[in-house]
Design a protein around this motif. Structure first.
Motif, short mmCIF file in Angstrom:
data_model
loop_
_atom_site.label_atom_id
_atom_site.label_comp_id
_atom_site.label_asym_id
_atom_site.label_seq_id
_atom_site.Cartn_x
_atom_site.Cartn_y
_atom_site.Cartn_z
N ARG A 157 -1.23 -0.29 -16.47
CA ARG A 157 -0.98 -0.31 -17.91
C ARG A 157 -1.82 -1.40 -18.56
O ARG A 157 -1.99 -2.48 -18.00
CB ARG A 157 0.50 -0.54 -18.21
CG ARG A 157 1.40 0.60 -17.78
CD ARG A 157 1.10 1.87 -18.55
NE ARG A 157 2.04 2.95 -18.22
CZ ARG A 157 1.87 4.21 -18.60
NH1 ARG A 157 0.79 4.56 -19.29
NH2 ARG A 157 2.76 5.12 -18.27
N ARG A 158 -2.32 -1.12 -19.76
CA ARG A 158 -3.22 -2.05 -20.45
C ARG A 158 -2.61 -2.46 -21.79
O ARG A 158 -1.97 -1.67 -22.47
CB ARG A 158 -4.57 -1.38 -20.69
CG ARG A 158 -5.57 -2.26 -21.46
CD ARG A 158 -6.84 -1.47 -21.75
NE ARG A 158 -6.54 -0.34 -22.63
CZ ARG A 158 -7.42 0.63 -22.89
NH1 ARG A 158 -8.60 0.64 -22.31
NH2 ARG A 158 -7.08 1.62 -23.70
N ALA A 159 -2.88 -3.73 -22.18
CA ALA A 159 -2.48 -4.24 -23.49
C ALA A 159 -3.54 -5.20 -23.99
O ALA A 159 -4.25 -5.83 -23.20
CB ALA A 159 -1.13 -4.93 -23.42
N ARG A 160 -3.66 -5.31 -25.30
CA ARG A 160 -4.55 -6.29 -25.92
C ARG A 160 -3.72 -7.53 -26.21
O ARG A 160 -2.72 -7.46 -26.95
CB ARG A 160 -5.13 -5.72 -27.22
CG ARG A 160 -6.30 -6.51 -27.79
CD ARG A 160 -7.55 -6.34 -26.98
NE ARG A 160 -8.69 -7.02 -27.62
CZ ARG A 160 -9.81 -7.29 -26.99
NH1 ARG A 160 -9.96 -6.95 -25.71
NH2 ARG A 160 -10.80 -7.90 -27.61
N HIS A 195 -2.09 -4.65 -16.09
CA HIS A 195 -1.14 -4.94 -15.02
C HIS A 195 -1.12 -3.72 -14.14
O HIS A 195 -0.63 -2.65 -14.55
CB HIS A 195 0.25 -5.24 -15.59
CG HIS A 195 1.12 -5.98 -14.63
ND1 HIS A 195 0.91 -7.30 -14.30
CD2 HIS A 195 2.21 -5.59 -13.90
CE1 HIS A 195 1.82 -7.70 -13.44
NE2 HIS A 195 2.62 -6.67 -13.16
N GLY A 196 -1.72 -3.85 -12.96
CA GLY A 196 -1.87 -2.66 -12.15
C GLY A 196 -2.31 -2.98 -10.74
O GLY A 196 -1.97 -4.04 -10.19
N VAL A 197 -3.10 -2.08 -10.16
CA VAL A 197 -3.54 -2.21 -8.77
C VAL A 197 -5.03 -1.90 -8.69
O VAL A 197 -5.62 -1.29 -9.60
CB VAL A 197 -2.76 -1.28 -7.83
CG1 VAL A 197 -1.29 -1.62 -7.82
CG2 VAL A 197 -2.98 0.19 -8.21
N VAL A 198 -5.63 -2.29 -7.56
CA VAL A 198 -7.01 -1.96 -7.25
C VAL A 198 -6.98 -0.73 -6.35
O VAL A 198 -6.28 -0.70 -5.34
CB VAL A 198 -7.71 -3.13 -6.55
CG1 VAL A 198 -9.10 -2.73 -6.08
CG2 VAL A 198 -7.79 -4.32 -7.50
N SER A 199 -7.74 0.29 -6.74
CA SER A 199 -7.67 1.56 -6.03
C SER A 199 -9.03 2.24 -6.01
O SER A 199 -9.84 2.07 -6.93
CB SER A 199 -6.64 2.47 -6.69
OG SER A 199 -6.64 3.76 -6.10
#
Length: 290
Positions: free
Chosen positions: A142-145, A204-208
């Protein structure tokens, strides 16, 4: 490196009446403009553009007060302004008072001292790092500014993560398939000034390496070299100091410069949440000529 940085500072002083180009300063310092801006901000504690503006208005302020035979328009033109209005706005932004009022009242003005970089022997504590070559990958989550915060917790990030929800976080975490493993915080599209309050994209996430689900945000990251730093300490202060130390200690001591790309932070908090173990991934490349 310090000698070249000081040559760049001399160039600024010699061209305060002109447009000072960051690209030219980077050329003098023999590094990329991207790395020069970040290095300057870390070492000086303020963005390059702010320093140049403050130095220009410091010298201009001395003329406003100390050269009454020159008109304010003369001073404005001398320091690169086509109009008195533009000069007055810049003057007020630095000194808190307009040039006309300053001259009439003999006001106390603010002074930005010239910067000179000197070697300070610190480095008594070794920094733990490794270099990693990674193929292209994606950040998925998920992304946020959010605004950039230099010290202390970032309320916008904390609120954003709380809003994702535990079930969604578990679903995202299950997509992790390579290092850095597990949930990570990723900062991208930072303002070149790195000034407090400027905005960035936070993931906020993962490397994939897999194709991301359509309902999640993703960031494609090209292949390249990464410097990976590890530390442990109080949360979040030790992590923020780690970033500072990377740019003020590690880069000047090693044949690498930062390159455009996201910064990845993997954090593991202790049970009480007051201390943390961290990995900071910074995209790097060899310095020119090494």
């Amino acid at each position: 490196m310090l000698e070249r940085l000081n040559e760049a500072m001399e160039h600024i002083e010699a061209h305060l009446g002109e447009r000072v180009e960051a690209a030219e300063l980077a050329r003098i310092a023999m590094t990329s403009e991207y790395h020069f801006r970040r290095m300057f901000s870390a070492l000086a504690g303020l963005p390059l553009s702010d320093y140049v503006r403050r130095r220009r208005m410091t010298v201009a302020g001395a003329e406003v007060l100390g050269a009454p035979d020159r008109t304010l328009l003369d001073v404005a033109v001398r320091y690169g302004y086509d109009t008195g209005e533009g000069f007055a706005r810049a003057f007020r932004a630095v000194h808190g008072i307009g040039p006309g009022e300053a001259r009439r009242s003999g006001a106390v003005l603010r002074s930005q001292q010239r910067l000179t970089f000197r070697l300070v022997v610190e480095g008594s504590t070794a920094m733990q790092y490794r270099l990693v070559e990674k193929d292209a990958f994606r950040v998925v989550g998920r992304r946020a500014r959010v605004p950039l915060v230099h010290e202390g917790p970032n309320p916008a990030i904390a609120e954003f993560i709380r809003g994702i929800g535990r079930e969604e976080l578990d679903r995202i975490a299950a997509l992790s398939d390579q290092d850095p493993a597990g949930l990570v915080g990723v900062s991208d599209q930072l303002d070149p000034s790195r000034a407090e309050g400027t905005e960035l994209d936070y993931y906020h996430g993962v490397v994939s390496g897999a194709e991301p689900p359509e309902d999640l945000d993703s960031l494609s990251v090209p292949a390249g070299s990464w410097a990976v730093f590890e530390n442990e300490g109080e949360f979040p202060g030790a992590l923020q100091y780690l970033w500072r130390d990377v740019f003020t200690q590690w880069f000047p001591s090693n044949p690498y410069v930062s390159r455009p790309g996201p910064e990845i932070l993997r954090v593991r908090l202790t049970e009480e949440g007051k201390r943390a173990e961290a990995e900071l991934w910074i995209p790097v490349e060899r310095s020119p000529g090494t």
